[in-house]
Scaffold this active site. Sequence first.
Site, short mmCIF file in Angstrom:
data_model
loop_
_atom_site.label_atom_id
_atom_site.label_comp_id
_atom_site.label_asym_id
_atom_site.label_seq_id
_atom_site.Cartn_x
_atom_site.Cartn_y
_atom_site.Cartn_z
N GLU A 184 10.82 -1.56 12.27
CA GLU A 184 10.00 -0.53 11.63
C GLU A 184 8.71 -0.36 12.41
O GLU A 184 8.48 -1.04 13.41
CB GLU A 184 9.74 -0.87 10.16
CG GLU A 184 9.04 -2.20 9.92
CD GLU A 184 9.05 -2.63 8.44
OE1 GLU A 184 9.98 -2.28 7.70
OE2 GLU A 184 8.11 -3.33 8.06
N HIS A 200 5.04 -2.83 3.36
CA HIS A 200 4.94 -4.11 4.06
C HIS A 200 3.57 -4.27 4.71
O HIS A 200 3.04 -3.31 5.26
CB HIS A 200 5.99 -4.18 5.19
CG HIS A 200 7.38 -4.37 4.69
ND1 HIS A 200 8.48 -4.05 5.45
CD2 HIS A 200 7.85 -4.85 3.53
CE1 HIS A 200 9.57 -4.33 4.76
NE2 HIS A 200 9.23 -4.80 3.59
#
Lengths: 399, 319
Positions: free
Chosen positions: B232, B270
Site C-alpha cells: 500500500e 493504517h
Amino acid sequence: MKIHEYQARELLADAGVPVPTGHMVQSVDEAATVAGRLFDEGASMIVIKAQVHAGGRGKAGFVKLVKSRNEARDAAKFMLSNKMVSPQTGPDGLEVKRLLLADAVDIDKEFYLAVTVDRANNTATMIASAEGGVEIEKVAEENPDAILREPLHPLLGLQPYQARKLAFDLGFKGKQVNQAVKCMLNLAELFRTSDASLAEINPLVLTPATDAHPDGQVLAIDAKFNFDDNAMFRQKRIAAMFDPTEENPAELRANKFGLSYVALDGNIGCLVNGAGLAMSTMDIIKLHGGEPANFLDVGGSATEEAVREAFEIILEDDKVKGVLVNIFGGIMQCDKIARGIVGAAKEIGFKVPLVVRLEGTNVELAREILEDAKADIDMMQSATDLTDAASKVCAAVTG
Amino acid sequence: MSILIDGNTKVICQGITGSAGAFHTKGCIDYGTKMVGGVTPGKGGQKDDNGLPIFDIVADAVQETGANATMIFVPPPFAGDAILEAAADGVEVICAITEGVPVQDMIRVKAALRDYPDVHLIGPNCPGVITPGRKTSGEGASAIFADGCKIGIMPGYIHMAKDDAPTGKAVGIISRSGTLTYEAVWQTSQLGIGQSTCVGIGGDPVKGLNFIELLSMFEKDKATDGVVMIGEIGGSDETEAGAWIKKHMSKPVVAFIAGRTAPKGKRMGHAGAIIGGADDTADAKMKSLRANGVTVAESPADIGASMAEALGVAFAATA
C-alpha cells in the site's frame, strides 16, 4: 495528532531549544494590548501569525510584520475575520481563531531541522539542511545533496558526535556550533519522550552578530509537530493540546465510534472493513470511472450501532449519489453489517442507490437477512464480487 | 511444506483471557491449530473454556507445553513487553495481532530483537499467519481442516491447501493489509490455486518480518510456486522488494498496491499508510515493481487472475 505552532514553541522552549518569546491571543483587542506591551518593552517590529493546522500562511497573507500597535490591530482584525485559503486548506479555507504575536528576529541565515520516523531503518532520523525557510520537499527534489541525515540510535537516541557532525556540515562556526548541537540533541530527545512522529523546526535561524551575541544566536522560529495517536494514553500534556475545532467534524464523529473516516471529493460513499480493502475499494471505483466520496474503515469489532452511524456520516454528505458496501468478514461478521444496513434503512432511509458486496464470516446468514429485508430497501442491489460491485455502483450514480 | 509454521507448530496465546484472545484461541483450535496453552499474569494455574492451561509467565508456558509460537492479544501499552518476553523465552514465531502499539515502543523492540536472530516477529497490527490444512469434510464456513496451522484472526475456511488445489499449485501471500489479504486468498482459491503460507505483516511503520525476508523464505520453500505481494501507500518497502525480486527471485511474483486514489498527507486507517513524498505513492511503487519484472494487478479484483496467468494455470473458477 497535530498541534498549533504556539504549542510547539512551548514544548521546544521547555525542552531547551531557544525560541523567541511568543504570546497567543484570541481577539483583536488582546492582540493590540499585547502588541502595545511588546513595543513598550523595546520591540521595533513584531510578527503576527495565524494559528491553523495548515501551511501556506505567508503567501495567503496570514503572517504579517507590524511596526505599531495600530498596524497590529489591523492585521489581527484581518486574520480573525477572514478565512485563510492556501493550497493546503482547500477552496473553502479555514477560520482563524488564534494568533501568535512574537518579537520579529533579524535573520542572518535560515536552516531546516527535523526528526521523523525512518521506517526503512526501523528508527527515527534527524534531517537537516542549510537551505531552510523553504519547503523541504522542494529541496529534496531539486537539490537532494543539500539534505543531511543522521539516524537516532533506537535505544540511545542522537549522540553528541552526530550533532557536531551535522553542525559543522551545516556551516556553523565558533560558538554557534555548540548552540546548534544543543538544539539538535534537545529536539531529538523531545521527539522521543513526547512520542512525536514529526518534530520540525523550519526555519532554525542564525541571528546577525551583535555586541551581546558576537557569534549570533541560534533560534527556532517556526515549528510543526505531529504525534503518534497510539501513544497519547501516556502523553497527557500533549493530548490536552488537541484542538477539535481544527478537525473535520465528520472525521471526529467517526472516531468516537471507532470508525476511521476521511472525507474526499467524489460522489460514491464507501463503507468497508479494513484499511487496505477500503483503499482498494476507492481504487476500483476510480478504475470503473467513478469518484469515491470517502474512505471509511469500520474496523474489525464495530457494533451494529457503529455501522448505522457510519451510514449516517456517509449519507449526510450531500455529494453522495450512491453507496458501496464492501465487506470481507474475518473478525467482522457479515450478519452484523447486514443488520446494520437494515437498521440504517429503517432509521435513516436510503434515498440513493446502495450496492452491497459481502463475503467471509457468516456470509450465508447475512445474505438471508438482506433477502428478507429486500422488499423494504428498494434502492439496494447485491454484487457477487469486487468488479461487479464497482461497475454496479458506478452505473447507478451516472444512470 | 510451508514457511514459519506447519501442522506441528505448538501455539500459546498471550492475553488468552481477554475477549479477543479467548475468541480467537477458540477460532484457531476449531481450525485445527495445536493450541497448547495461554499466558495471563495472575491467572496461572487456571484453565480457559477450552481446557487449555493458563500460565503467569511465558517461560512457564514454554517449559510445560513446548510451545514454539505465540499469538499476542495483550493491549497496546503492554504489547512491546509481551513480544520481548516471548523472544527471551525462545519462542521462535511471535505473531502480534494487537493494533495501536506506539511506534517508539516498536523502535525499541525491533532493536532489542537483534539479540535473537532465530526469532521471527510478525506484526503488530496484523491478521496473523496461516499454513492452510487439508479439508477433511464439510463445505464453506463449516468445513473441517486437518494438519494446518492458523495463528490469528483470518477466516480459515477461505484458504486452500496445496493438496486440495485442483491446479496442483500453491502460492505464498505477503500483505500489509488484513481484509485485502482475505480478498487475495479467496480469489486464488476460487481459481483452484492453493496457498502454502499467508503472512499478514501488518500496517504499522515499524514492524517485524518484511517483504524481502518473507520473499526469501518463499523462494526457498519447495511447496510455494509463486508469491502474491500486497502493499500500500507509504514507505519504500515495496520498491526495495522489487529490486530484491529482480536479483534473487526465480518464482513469479504478482503485486497489488492499495491506495492509488489516496490523497497526500492523510492517514488512511493504517498508521503506515500515509503518503509523505513522491516515491511512496501507489503509482510510483507500481511503476518501480513493473520495471523490476513484477506483474502488477491494476485492479484489486484481478489479483487471483494475474497469479493464475503468471503460473500458467487454467482460468476456470471452481465455484
